[in-house]
Design a protein around this motif. Structure first.
Motif, PDB file in Angstrom:
ATOM      1  N   GLN A 121      -6.410  -1.285  -6.718  1.00 20.91           N
ATOM      2  CA  GLN A 121      -5.849  -2.010  -5.520  1.00 20.91           C
ATOM      3  C   GLN A 121      -5.817  -0.741  -4.552  1.00 20.91           C
ATOM      4  OE1 GLN A 121      -2.108  -3.507  -7.067  1.00 20.91           O
ATOM      5  NE2 GLN A 121      -3.129  -5.596  -7.648  1.00 20.91           N
ATOM      6  N   GLN A 122      -5.173   0.254  -4.820  1.00 22.11           N
ATOM      7  CA  GLN A 122      -5.008   1.559  -3.812  1.00 22.11           C
ATOM      8  C   GLN A 122      -6.316   1.917  -3.238  1.00 22.11           C
ATOM      9  OE1 GLN A 122      -2.859   4.911  -4.870  1.00 22.11           O
ATOM     10  NE2 GLN A 122      -3.292   6.158  -3.099  1.00 22.11           N
TER      11      GLN A 122
ATOM     12  N   MET B 184       0.858  -1.127   0.129  1.00 21.34           N
ATOM     13  CA  MET B 184       0.040   0.017  -0.179  1.00 21.34           C
ATOM     14  C   MET B 184       0.814   1.392   0.092  1.00 21.34           C
ATOM     15  SD  MET B 184      -3.065   1.315   0.012  1.00 21.34           S
ATOM     16  CE  MET B 184      -3.977   2.938   0.254  1.00 21.34           C
TER      17      MET B 184
ATOM     18  N   GLN C  44       1.241   4.428  -2.816  1.00 20.94           N
ATOM     19  CA  GLN C  44       1.052   5.639  -2.616  1.00 20.94           C
ATOM     20  C   GLN C  44       1.948   6.621  -2.953  1.00 20.94           C
ATOM     21  OE1 GLN C  44       0.142   5.419   1.925  1.00 20.94           O
ATOM     22  NE2 GLN C  44      -2.025   5.725   1.370  1.00 20.94           N
TER      23      GLN C  44
ATOM     24  N   SER D  29     -10.913  -0.404   2.510  1.00 22.87           N
ATOM     25  CA  SER D  29     -10.912  -1.712   3.739  1.00 22.87           C
ATOM     26  C   SER D  29     -10.426  -1.200   4.889  1.00 22.87           C
ATOM     27  CB  SER D  29     -10.098  -2.681   2.999  1.00 22.87           C
ATOM     28  OG  SER D  29      -9.909  -3.581   3.905  1.00 22.87           O
ATOM     29  N   ARG D  30      -9.629  -0.016   4.837  1.00 23.64           N
ATOM     30  CA  ARG D  30      -8.851   0.259   6.015  1.00 23.64           C
ATOM     31  C   ARG D  30     -10.127   1.234   6.559  1.00 23.64           C
ATOM     32  NH1 ARG D  30      -4.863   2.493   4.090  1.00 23.64           N
ATOM     33  NH2 ARG D  30      -5.647   4.764   3.748  1.00 23.64           N
TER      34      ARG D  30
ATOM     35  N   ASP E  65     -15.379  -6.271   4.173  1.00 26.43           N
ATOM     36  CA  ASP E  65     -15.023  -6.482   2.919  1.00 26.43           C
ATOM     37  C   ASP E  65     -15.555  -5.424   1.950  1.00 26.43           C
ATOM     38  OD1 ASP E  65     -13.939  -8.842   3.523  1.00 26.43           O
ATOM     39  OD2 ASP E  65     -15.642 -10.041   3.277  1.00 26.43           O
TER      40      ASP E  65
ATOM     41  N   GLU F  73     -13.152  -1.234   7.243  1.00 23.77           N
ATOM     42  CA  GLU F  73     -12.925  -2.588   8.004  1.00 23.77           C
ATOM     43  C   GLU F  73     -13.826  -3.642   7.964  1.00 23.77           C
ATOM     44  OE1 GLU F  73     -11.520  -2.088  12.110  1.00 23.77           O
ATOM     45  OE2 GLU F  73     -11.439   0.378  11.671  1.00 23.77           O
TER      46      GLU F  73
ATOM     47  N   LYS G 138      -9.017   0.033  -3.087  1.00 26.39           N
ATOM     48  CA  LYS G 138      -9.937  -0.947  -2.422  1.00 26.39           C
ATOM     49  C   LYS G 138      -9.102  -1.003  -0.770  1.00 26.39           C
ATOM     50  CE  LYS G 138     -10.685  -6.060  -2.313  1.00 26.39           C
ATOM     51  NZ  LYS G 138     -10.479  -7.306  -3.135  1.00 26.39           N
ATOM     52  N   ALA G 139      -7.585  -0.811  -0.851  1.00 23.24           N
ATOM     53  CA  ALA G 139      -7.013  -0.867   0.423  1.00 23.24           C
ATOM     54  C   ALA G 139      -7.552   0.249   1.340  1.00 23.24           C
ATOM     55  CB  ALA G 139      -5.544  -0.848   0.079  1.00 23.24           C
ATOM     56  N   GLU G 140      -7.998   1.560   0.760  1.00 30.18           N
ATOM     57  CA  GLU G 140      -8.094   2.783   1.421  1.00 30.18           C
ATOM     58  C   GLU G 140      -9.615   2.391   2.054  1.00 30.18           C
ATOM     59  OE1 GLU G 140      -7.820   5.415  -1.446  1.00 30.18           O
ATOM     60  OE2 GLU G 140      -5.768   6.019  -1.097  1.00 30.18           O
TER      61      GLU G 140
END
Length: 283
Positions: free
Chosen positions: A17-18, A1, A5, A24-25, A30, A28, A20-22
């Protein structure tokens, strides 16, 4: 991640991908296409407001404190007042509490604009209309019905009253509304946020175990209020009922925190200058 960035030119896949990760964080849970769409429509601030109005209420003062301290560090003990006010959620939550917005969120309870409780709700909203506009960016006017005012304020936490029909004689029928719990992900998200905040709170207590705190903390009480966390076995049927929620009455702790903040930073913050609701909190 972190690599994504820092990378300036990203492919479409890397951007996804970035993103989705943001998400998810942030939430919290899916990440689904529906969640992405909701976030694009501004769901996060609405959900966050609802969380701190209910399940996360006792953690709100700490949240605002951390935000203010971070701004102080970045500004070298100086904060630009609009940025400070924008970053603080406590005044908005206190305002919604004073309006008793949660009284509208009782599943099955029918509401009409002519109800005495709804008339009182409108009167209170009109009394605070300038503060509501300042902190919630919602315009309240005399020409609006109590239900219309309720709908505008409930939209701040992405909820609404559903129209269920009309009652009364043909020449004097009146629209009837009731609250229906939304079938979305907020119950799961709130549960994750609550676990996170409780864990962080326990860790903070263990670290500061032998430190004398200058700011008194108000007692935490258990009360029944409408909420979104549901039972796993039947989330639709069990939603919004039966769970004891931890909720801290925040006015005393709010006042002590901001008095401490003003005393530490002085007039570089200017928290209460021209701010009627802060003046009320500060006594």
């Amino acid at each position: 991640m972190k690599k994504l960035q820092d990378k300036r030119a990203k492919t479409k896949t890397e951007r996804h991908q970035q993103r989705k990760a943001e998400l998810s964080r942030r939430y919290e849970v899916d990440v689904t296409p529906d969640l992405v769409e909701k976030d694009d429509d501004g769901w996060y601030p609405q959900l966050r407001m609802h969380y701190y109005l209910t399940l996360g209420r006792e953690f709100l003062t700490n949240r605002d404190t951390k935000r203010a301290k971070a701004q102080l560090e970045l500004g070298q003990n100086s904060i630009w007042k609009p940025d400070f006010n924008k970053g603080q959620m406590l005044p908005s939550v206190l305002l919604l509490e004073e309006l008793n917005l949660l009284q509208l969120l009782t599943p099955g309870k029918r509401l009409r604009s002519s109800d005495e409780a709804m008339q009182e709700f409108k009167a209170l909203a009109l009394k605070h209309r300038h503060v509501i506009k300042n902190y919630l960016n919602v315009t309240i006017s005399e020409k609006l019905t109590p239900v219309a005012i309720a709908q505008k304020l409930l939209a701040k936490i992405d909820l609404k009253l559903d129209y269920v029909g009309r009652l009364g004689k043909r020449e004097n029928r009146e629209c009837v509304y009731q609250f229906v719990a939304p079938d979305d992900q907020r119950d799961s998200i709130f549960g994750q946020w609550l676990n996170r905040d409780e864990l962080f709170s326990r860790d903070s207590v263990s670290v500061t175990n032998n430190i004398v705190l200058n700011t008194p903390v108000a007692d935490t009480t258990l009360i029944d209020i409408p909420q979104t966390v549901t039972q796993v076995e039947n989330p639709v049927a069990q939603g919004w009922k039966g769970l004891k929620l931890k909720m801290q009455q925040g006015l005393d702790s709010a006042g002590s925190f901001y008095q401490e903040l003003v005393s530490r930073v002085g007039f570089s913050v200017g928290v209460a200058d021209g701010e009627p609701y802060w003046n009320g909190c500060l006594g």
